[in-house]
Scaffold this motif. Sequence first.
Motif, short mmCIF file in Angstrom:
data_model
loop_
_atom_site.label_atom_id
_atom_site.label_comp_id
_atom_site.label_asym_id
_atom_site.label_seq_id
_atom_site.Cartn_x
_atom_site.Cartn_y
_atom_site.Cartn_z
N GLY A 82 -16.01 -37.44 21.25
CA GLY A 82 -15.63 -38.44 20.27
C GLY A 82 -14.15 -38.76 20.29
O GLY A 82 -13.56 -39.15 19.28
N GLY A 83 -13.54 -38.58 21.48
CA GLY A 83 -12.13 -38.89 21.63
C GLY A 83 -11.19 -37.79 21.18
O GLY A 83 -9.97 -37.91 21.34
N LEU A 172 -18.08 -38.88 24.90
CA LEU A 172 -16.78 -38.24 25.06
C LEU A 172 -15.64 -39.15 24.60
O LEU A 172 -14.55 -38.68 24.28
CB LEU A 172 -16.55 -37.85 26.53
CG LEU A 172 -17.63 -37.00 27.20
CD1 LEU A 172 -17.26 -36.74 28.66
CD2 LEU A 172 -17.83 -35.69 26.46
N ALA A 173 -15.88 -40.46 24.59
CA ALA A 173 -14.86 -41.45 24.26
C ALA A 173 -14.68 -41.58 22.75
O ALA A 173 -15.53 -41.14 21.97
CB ALA A 173 -15.24 -42.80 24.86
N PRO A 174 -13.58 -42.21 22.31
CA PRO A 174 -13.41 -42.48 20.88
C PRO A 174 -14.58 -43.30 20.33
O PRO A 174 -15.17 -44.11 21.06
CB PRO A 174 -12.10 -43.28 20.83
CG PRO A 174 -11.35 -42.83 22.04
CD PRO A 174 -12.40 -42.62 23.10
N PRO A 175 -14.94 -43.12 19.07
CA PRO A 175 -16.10 -43.82 18.50
C PRO A 175 -16.05 -45.33 18.63
O PRO A 175 -17.09 -45.98 18.85
CB PRO A 175 -16.07 -43.39 17.03
CG PRO A 175 -15.39 -42.06 17.04
CD PRO A 175 -14.35 -42.16 18.12
N ASP A 176 -14.86 -45.93 18.49
CA ASP A 176 -14.80 -47.39 18.58
C ASP A 176 -15.11 -47.87 19.99
O ASP A 176 -15.61 -48.99 20.17
CB ASP A 176 -13.44 -47.91 18.12
CG ASP A 176 -12.28 -47.41 18.96
OD1 ASP A 176 -12.33 -46.25 19.42
OD2 ASP A 176 -11.32 -48.17 19.18
N ARG A 217 -10.81 -49.56 30.48
CA ARG A 217 -10.21 -49.90 31.77
C ARG A 217 -9.14 -48.90 32.19
O ARG A 217 -9.04 -48.56 33.38
CB ARG A 217 -9.60 -51.31 31.70
CG ARG A 217 -10.64 -52.42 31.66
CD ARG A 217 -9.96 -53.78 31.63
NE ARG A 217 -10.92 -54.86 31.82
CZ ARG A 217 -10.58 -56.14 31.85
NH1 ARG A 217 -9.31 -56.50 31.68
NH2 ARG A 217 -11.50 -57.07 32.02
N LYS A 218 -8.37 -48.42 31.24
CA LYS A 218 -7.25 -47.53 31.57
C LYS A 218 -7.65 -46.06 31.60
O LYS A 218 -7.14 -45.30 32.43
CB LYS A 218 -6.11 -47.74 30.56
CG LYS A 218 -5.47 -49.11 30.64
CD LYS A 218 -4.38 -49.26 29.58
CE LYS A 218 -3.73 -50.64 29.62
NZ LYS A 218 -2.70 -50.79 28.55
N GLN A 219 -8.53 -45.64 30.72
CA GLN A 219 -8.81 -44.22 30.56
C GLN A 219 -10.28 -43.84 30.76
O GLN A 219 -10.61 -42.66 30.81
CB GLN A 219 -8.36 -43.75 29.17
CG GLN A 219 -6.89 -44.00 28.89
CD GLN A 219 -6.47 -43.48 27.54
OE1 GLN A 219 -6.63 -42.30 27.24
NE2 GLN A 219 -5.94 -44.36 26.70
N GLY A 220 -11.14 -44.83 30.87
CA GLY A 220 -12.56 -44.53 31.00
C GLY A 220 -12.90 -43.67 32.20
O GLY A 220 -13.77 -42.81 32.14
#
Length: 230
Positions: A82-83, A172-176, A217-220
């Motif tokens: 969740g980031g 794993l990424a932020p919720p937004d 694009r930058k961190q995915g």
Amino acid sequence: MSQMFLTGDPPITLMLRRSARARRISLRISQLDGRVTLTLPKRVPEREALAFAREKETWIRKHLAARGEDVDVVLGAVLPVGGRMHEVAAGSGRKVRFEEGRVLVPGVAERTGPRLMGHLKAIARARLAEASDHYAAKLGRPYSALTLRDTRSRWGSCTSEGRLMYSWRLILAPPDVLDYVAAHEVAHLAEMNHAPEFWEQVQRIYGDYKAPRAWLRKQGGDLHRYRFDR
């Protein structure tokens, strides 16, 4: 597809792919998993491909270093959920549990990665189903099915039959970011392209999508560095 190795510290695995359309040797480094692929014309010998890679070795190592090393998900590893970063620690009982800054995984240490991956996939399915239901209702169009995969080339997709597919690593990424991908794919239920009308639908059901799109694009690509099966 065959393999060769570029010696050095560390050695680099080269994936060789032959193509009838290729006119010269080309080199590609995946930002998702760091795979180095050499595409060769049909009749070019492998020794020429290896010589080509040696000429580009400095460039290859520079790009691999910029990507960062893979992270084996074992006890003591740190990974985002969740980031937010969590340390993987031994747990008790039967269930994976989260507490402040840690994720507690029960069972034998050798199964930590696979067990945590299974738990994260279950959370991802629930979150993505919830988000997809929400945006489909706002769009006014239902989807027919939802599946999860560990895709390398895309974060999601939508078929003309209304089948949604997502990468489970979105958990794993932020919720937004997860919400944006869900809105993006749901918007394809109305517009099966990326024309201006499609982005208008994304804006209507999600809102300003520029920040989460830029994050992907930058961190995915970093989300693919975490290895759960080692």
